[in-house]
Write a protein that holds these residues in place. Sequence first.
Motif, PDB file in Angstrom:
ATOM      1  N   SER A 107       0.818  -1.222   0.000  1.00  0.00           N
ATOM      2  CA  SER A 107       0.000   0.000   0.000  1.00  0.00           C
ATOM      3  C   SER A 107       0.848   1.266   0.000  1.00  0.00           C
ATOM      4  O   SER A 107       0.374   2.339  -0.372  1.00  0.00           O
ATOM      5  CB  SER A 107      -0.915   0.017   1.223  1.00  0.00           C
ATOM      6  N   LYS A 152       1.780   8.838   2.428  1.00  0.00           N
ATOM      7  CA  LYS A 152       1.720   8.004   1.230  1.00  0.00           C
ATOM      8  C   LYS A 152       3.013   8.199   0.459  1.00  0.00           C
ATOM      9  O   LYS A 152       3.372   9.340   0.137  1.00  0.00           O
ATOM     10  CB  LYS A 152       0.507   8.409   0.386  1.00  0.00           C
ATOM     11  N   GLN A 211     -10.580   7.643   1.423  1.00  0.00           N
ATOM     12  CA  GLN A 211     -10.830   7.685  -0.028  1.00  0.00           C
ATOM     13  C   GLN A 211     -10.671   9.104  -0.571  1.00  0.00           C
ATOM     14  O   GLN A 211     -10.263   9.290  -1.712  1.00  0.00           O
ATOM     15  CB  GLN A 211     -12.230   7.156  -0.313  1.00  0.00           C
ATOM     16  N   LYS A 212     -10.970  10.077   0.264  1.00  0.00           N
ATOM     17  CA  LYS A 212     -10.837  11.467  -0.161  1.00  0.00           C
ATOM     18  C   LYS A 212      -9.371  11.805  -0.451  1.00  0.00           C
ATOM     19  O   LYS A 212      -9.060  12.508  -1.421  1.00  0.00           O
ATOM     20  CB  LYS A 212     -11.386  12.393   0.932  1.00  0.00           C
ATOM     21  N   ASN A 217      -7.186   9.410  -0.954  1.00  0.00           N
ATOM     22  CA  ASN A 217      -6.730   8.283  -1.777  1.00  0.00           C
ATOM     23  C   ASN A 217      -5.463   7.639  -1.202  1.00  0.00           C
ATOM     24  O   ASN A 217      -4.454   7.465  -1.903  1.00  0.00           O
ATOM     25  CB  ASN A 217      -6.489   8.738  -3.212  1.00  0.00           C
ATOM     26  N   ASP A 257      -4.177   4.310   1.080  1.00  0.00           N
ATOM     27  CA  ASP A 257      -4.567   2.996   1.597  1.00  0.00           C
ATOM     28  C   ASP A 257      -3.890   2.722   2.946  1.00  0.00           C
ATOM     29  O   ASP A 257      -3.035   1.841   3.072  1.00  0.00           O
ATOM     30  CB  ASP A 257      -4.190   1.916   0.582  1.00  0.00           C
ATOM     31  N   ASP A 263      -3.996   2.802  -7.034  1.00  0.00           N
ATOM     32  CA  ASP A 263      -4.751   3.987  -6.605  1.00  0.00           C
ATOM     33  C   ASP A 263      -6.152   3.988  -7.212  1.00  0.00           C
ATOM     34  O   ASP A 263      -7.138   4.303  -6.541  1.00  0.00           O
ATOM     35  CB  ASP A 263      -4.012   5.263  -7.028  1.00  0.00           C
ATOM     36  N   LYS A 264      -6.241   3.599  -8.483  1.00  0.00           N
ATOM     37  CA  LYS A 264      -7.540   3.543  -9.162  1.00  0.00           C
ATOM     38  C   LYS A 264      -8.405   2.432  -8.557  1.00  0.00           C
ATOM     39  O   LYS A 264      -9.603   2.626  -8.306  1.00  0.00           O
ATOM     40  CB  LYS A 264      -7.317   3.292 -10.655  1.00  0.00           C
ATOM     41  N   PHE A 272      -8.155   1.228  -5.544  1.00  0.00           N
ATOM     42  CA  PHE A 272      -8.501   1.592  -4.165  1.00  0.00           C
ATOM     43  C   PHE A 272      -9.703   2.526  -4.125  1.00  0.00           C
ATOM     44  O   PHE A 272     -10.582   2.380  -3.269  1.00  0.00           O
ATOM     45  CB  PHE A 272      -7.291   2.248  -3.492  1.00  0.00           C
ATOM     46  N   ARG A 273      -9.740   3.479  -5.058  1.00  0.00           N
ATOM     47  CA  ARG A 273     -10.873   4.406  -5.088  1.00  0.00           C
ATOM     48  C   ARG A 273     -12.186   3.683  -5.376  1.00  0.00           C
ATOM     49  O   ARG A 273     -13.264   4.136  -4.961  1.00  0.00           O
ATOM     50  CB  ARG A 273     -10.647   5.493  -6.154  1.00  0.00           C
TER      51      ARG A 273
END
Length: 412
Positions: A197, A237, A349-350, A352, A354, A380-381, A383-384
């Motif tokens: 992650s 991140k 999620q806001k 982005n 994990d 990232d895509k 996860f969203r």
Amino acid sequence: MNKLYLLGSKKWHTALCISLTAVLLGGCWDNRELNEIGISSGTAFDWIDNRWTITYQVINPLSSSGTMGSGGESNTPPFLTFTEQGTSIMEAISRSSMTSTRQLFFAHSRMTVFSENMARKGITEVLDLFLRKPDARETVNVFISRRKGRDILDQLMQSSKNQGAGVQLMMQQEANLSSYYPGIRMFELAVNLASESHCATIPEIKLSGQEVMDTTQETAITDLPSRLELGRLGVLKKDKLVGWLSIREAFGLTFLTDQIKTASISIASEPNKENVKDSSFSLLHSKTKVKPKWENDHFVMDVHIRGGGMLLQLSGDVDLNKPGEINRLEQNINKQVLSYIQDSWNALQKINADATGFATLVHRKYPRRWKQIKASGSWDKEFRAIEIRPHVSIKIERFGLGSKSYKNIEKE
């Protein structure tokens, strides 16, 4: 023949004795006298004007033992701080020998503070330093401060002369008793950022007031206007700070990551009448299991949380002897936990990020699909698009001696 045998045996015994002596003396190669070293209890890293600024907190050997304010102690501060700057971290560290009369010793260091500016720039160089430097301690607790790191290290604590040890104890108590968020150590931070992650969380440490209490005279009162306290939870991140979680959102993340030890949950005893959180539940044990699955075109995370505890406070007209009353309170507790989880998930999620570690779970269950995700760099895509389905089942196992609130008993 016998002479040759005896000569060979003598040489062999001599070589063995020399080898054993070398092993026994090997532990003393880097010995240093106590009066030659400065014992560091904390370090702060700042990034100011494109230069590394490092502040050291060193135990003051002239300060007597005991707690602050105890009788008979000197007025010298329990620790000293000094700051050095450099274009690189090692340059700033090397300059410490130009200020300190003692060689710094980091084996007893308890905490490291990153300023927010430095954390947003990136902490890779600091991690590299801790993993390479032989005398650096990877087990220090790590914090982020919105103020300069020096302000945090300068602040005196009344309850502990060793501020680093005091902050470490405060973090451990929070993790054990409240579970809003767990502490993190330097090696855990490195492991989390190197995981699938590439995300990690660091607690915020801050001052409750504006003023820094850095003289012993200022601490000779019962209620300090400014104290060290824990704040929000910073989310990193790829080695950079990307956002903050409130305590409520951090609490939900602790449920998602199965790091709850004990916690207190406030609920409304009668949400239909008045949505006031007038009752409290002590969660004594909790277990979270997350199962990922691929559904249609996205991942779904089934989150199962089970736990139990004790009702600590009861208000309103609730009578636990009535059928269904305990079940209704349990439903209120479950709804409250679900709201913590949902708020935390929305916040993650806001930004982005994990911080849940879902990437590791997906990797374990779907290794082939993970290989594709990693090759395309599309986590990232993915996860969203993740959908979480939390299922909470927390039971009231004990509610004390009375089945009614004291206010209700008074009415009767």
